[in-house]
Motif scaffolding. Structure first.
Motif, PDB file in Angstrom:
ATOM      1  N   ILE A  64      40.359 -20.628  61.872  1.00 15.10           N
ATOM      2  CA  ILE A  64      40.813 -21.626  60.894  1.00 15.10           C
ATOM      3  C   ILE A  64      40.041 -21.376  59.608  1.00 15.10           C
ATOM      4  O   ILE A  64      38.813 -21.285  59.621  1.00 15.10           O
ATOM      5  CB  ILE A  64      40.575 -23.062  61.384  1.00 15.10           C
ATOM      6  N   ILE A  65      40.769 -21.274  58.498  1.00 15.74           N
ATOM      7  CA  ILE A  65      40.134 -21.118  57.184  1.00 15.74           C
ATOM      8  C   ILE A  65      40.380 -22.400  56.403  1.00 15.74           C
ATOM      9  O   ILE A  65      41.527 -22.843  56.256  1.00 15.74           O
ATOM     10  CB  ILE A  65      40.663 -19.875  56.435  1.00 15.74           C
ATOM     11  N   VAL A  66      39.279 -23.029  55.937  1.00 17.16           N
ATOM     12  CA  VAL A  66      39.353 -24.325  55.260  1.00 17.16           C
ATOM     13  C   VAL A  66      38.904 -24.145  53.816  1.00 17.16           C
ATOM     14  O   VAL A  66      37.768 -23.757  53.550  1.00 17.16           O
ATOM     15  CB  VAL A  66      38.444 -25.369  55.962  1.00 17.16           C
ATOM     16  N   ASP A  67      39.844 -24.458  52.878  1.00 11.08           N
ATOM     17  CA  ASP A  67      39.522 -24.313  51.456  1.00 11.08           C
ATOM     18  C   ASP A  67      40.523 -25.157  50.682  1.00 11.08           C
ATOM     19  O   ASP A  67      41.717 -25.173  51.008  1.00 11.08           O
ATOM     20  CB  ASP A  67      39.596 -22.848  51.034  1.00 11.08           C
ATOM     21  N   ASP A  68      40.021 -25.891  49.685  1.00  9.46           N
ATOM     22  CA  ASP A  68      40.948 -26.731  48.918  1.00  9.46           C
ATOM     23  C   ASP A  68      41.749 -25.918  47.898  1.00  9.46           C
ATOM     24  O   ASP A  68      42.658 -26.430  47.261  1.00  9.46           O
ATOM     25  CB  ASP A  68      40.187 -27.849  48.198  1.00  9.46           C
ATOM     26  N   SER A  69      41.437 -24.612  47.769  1.00 12.75           N
ATOM     27  CA  SER A  69      42.180 -23.734  46.856  1.00 12.75           C
ATOM     28  C   SER A  69      43.273 -23.007  47.628  1.00 12.75           C
ATOM     29  O   SER A  69      42.987 -22.230  48.553  1.00 12.75           O
ATOM     30  CB  SER A  69      41.233 -22.713  46.218  1.00 12.75           C
ATOM     31  N   MET A  70      44.533 -23.250  47.226  1.00 11.49           N
ATOM     32  CA  MET A  70      45.649 -22.572  47.896  1.00 11.49           C
ATOM     33  C   MET A  70      45.570 -21.065  47.705  1.00 11.49           C
ATOM     34  O   MET A  70      45.964 -20.290  48.572  1.00 11.49           O
ATOM     35  CB  MET A  70      46.975 -23.106  47.355  1.00 11.49           C
ATOM     36  N   MET A 111      34.456 -29.041  48.400  1.00 16.21           N
ATOM     37  CA  MET A 111      35.797 -29.607  48.574  1.00 16.21           C
ATOM     38  C   MET A 111      35.745 -31.085  48.225  1.00 16.21           C
ATOM     39  O   MET A 111      34.708 -31.747  48.413  1.00 16.21           O
ATOM     40  CB  MET A 111      36.269 -29.448  50.033  1.00 16.21           C
ATOM     41  N   PRO A 112      36.840 -31.617  47.686  1.00 19.20           N
ATOM     42  CA  PRO A 112      36.879 -33.045  47.370  1.00 19.20           C
ATOM     43  C   PRO A 112      36.903 -33.877  48.665  1.00 19.20           C
ATOM     44  O   PRO A 112      37.207 -33.370  49.744  1.00 19.20           O
ATOM     45  CB  PRO A 112      38.192 -33.184  46.583  1.00 19.20           C
ATOM     46  N   TYR A 158      29.370 -29.500  53.934  1.00 16.40           N
ATOM     47  CA  TYR A 158      28.181 -29.974  54.631  1.00 16.40           C
ATOM     48  C   TYR A 158      28.518 -31.162  55.550  1.00 16.40           C
ATOM     49  O   TYR A 158      28.087 -31.223  56.709  1.00 16.40           O
ATOM     50  CB  TYR A 158      27.097 -30.386  53.633  1.00 16.40           C
ATOM     51  N   GLU A 159      29.281 -32.119  55.035  1.00 16.95           N
ATOM     52  CA  GLU A 159      29.673 -33.277  55.836  1.00 16.95           C
ATOM     53  C   GLU A 159      30.595 -32.850  56.979  1.00 16.95           C
ATOM     54  O   GLU A 159      30.526 -33.382  58.097  1.00 16.95           O
ATOM     55  CB  GLU A 159      30.367 -34.325  54.954  1.00 16.95           C
ATOM     56  N   THR A 160      31.414 -31.876  56.698  1.00 14.46           N
ATOM     57  CA  THR A 160      32.353 -31.395  57.730  1.00 14.46           C
ATOM     58  C   THR A 160      31.618 -30.755  58.893  1.00 14.46           C
ATOM     59  O   THR A 160      31.918 -31.025  60.071  1.00 14.46           O
ATOM     60  CB  THR A 160      33.332 -30.382  57.121  1.00 14.46           C
TER      61      THR A 160
END
Length: 366
Positions: A9-15, A58-59, A64-66
């Protein structure tokens, strides 16, 4: 979809980053893009990935929280997390590692570097899992081996006990005036040893004993009587001096019989105690016993214990030539012979369990 391929899984707020990352990895892995932490946890409800690439900036919920939330959930705590970041400062990296990240990859990322970092982490996970599997298999093997050893040991002990019981029954069958003697003396012996252990007396000697061997061995204390003539063994009256001398040879005959068994078997640890008991239970503390006239502590402890149990049972049992002594008189005789016939320390132990002896003699206790 090839289920054998690793899931990432790749998590990033940039499409743009999501698209680029997916394109770099899709040839080798099953890739699941997530534009936010919320989407990540939504995916995790259905798919357990082998690795997570996690953006820090990320917004709403940052990286860190994730990762804190991931590591706080038993379902996800072992999933390796690689941070994706545009930051390039030591404090940020240290914070990420402290929270449980396994690596950092700077953005914009190089495809070859990304693939190499992912491959390294997946290899580490595989090696860890292989090690855990090997450890589990080893533990299972050890448990199975321990079970087999325990079963085998019990079989050997049961066989030894059966042999001892059969031989002692044979002796008692021939010596038909001492019925129950073998069984009672074993219980008397057990009562004395348990009291010695409770009071920590002769603890160095007793600590080396395996009671699974010692107690059954008491059954062979009179095994040498097999060699004594029935005319003497079952004489309905008191023995003459010459007859008593012949009766005394049952000790040597018993030792010889046990030694012959020891010489032809490798499993003879249980017979060591039988040898001491059969050979020395007629020795006396003052050195006037037989057959070797041993004195004091030169008499093995097993023999000194058996001397008390053997005499007590002889005193309280009926014979063709005598009536049985009552318990009180038998105790008095044993106590009076402390320091001459018997080890005075063991006589004191006997005094402490004499009521138990009485119950055993009456058939009401063990």
């Amino acid at each position: 979809m090839d289920d054998t391929r690793h899931k990432i899984i790749i998590v990033d707020d940039s499409m743009a980053n999501l698209t680029m990352g997916r394109n770099m990895l899709k040839t080798f892995y099953e890739v699941y893009p997530a534009p936010s932490a919320a989407k990540l946890f939504e995916i995790l409800e259905n798919i357990l990935p082998d690795l997570i690439l996690l953006d820090i900036e990320m917004p709403e919920i940052n990286g860190y929280e994730t990762i804190k939330k991931l590591k706080g959930d038993k379902r996800f705590e072992d999933i390796p997390v690689i941070f994706l970041t545009a930051k390039n400062d030591e404090d940020s990296e240290l914070e990420g590692f402290d929270l449980g990240a396994v690596d950092y990859i700077s953005k914009p990322f190089s495809g070859s570097l990304l693939l190499k970092r992912i491959a390294n982490q997946l290899l580490i996970v595989k090696q860890r899992n292989d090690l855990l599997t090997a450890q589990t298999a080893l533990m299972d093997h050890a448990e199975n081996l321990e079970t087999k050893v325990r079963i085998k040991t019990k079989e050997v002990l049961d066989l030894q006990s059966s042999v001892l019981t059969i031989v002692s029954d044979l002796v008692e069958f021939r010596d038909n005036i001492t019925g129950g003697h073998v069984g009672r003396t074993q219980l008397y012996f057990k009562a004395l040893v348990e009291e010695l252990s409770r009071k920590a007396i002769y603890k160095e000697e007793i600590s080396t004993w395996d009671m699974d061997f010692v107690l059954p061995s008491t059954q062979l204390h009179d095994v040498g009587k097999i060699a004594i003539s029935d005319l003497i063994l079952n004489k309905p009256g008191k023995l003459t001096g010459d007859e008593f001398e012949i009766m005394k040879t049952h000790v040597i005959a018993g030792v010889d019989a046990i030694e012959k068994i020891i010489n032809v078997t490798q499993e003879h640890a249980f017979l060591k105690h039988a040898l001491y008991i059969a050979g020395t239970h007629h020795e006396k503390w003052d050195g006037t016993g037989y057959p070797m006239k041993l004195k004091g502590k030169s008499i093995p402890l097993e023999g000194r214990l058996m001397a008390i149990t053997d005499v007590y049972d002889a005193l309280t049992s009926e014979r063709p030539y005598k009536k049985p002594f009552n318990h009180e008189d038998a105790c008095k005789i044993i106590i009076e012979n402390a320091g001459t016939h018997f080890d005075p320390v063991l006589v004191e132990i006997f005094r402490g369990v004499s009521d138990q002896f009485d119950r055993i003699a009456q058939g009401t206790g063990k």
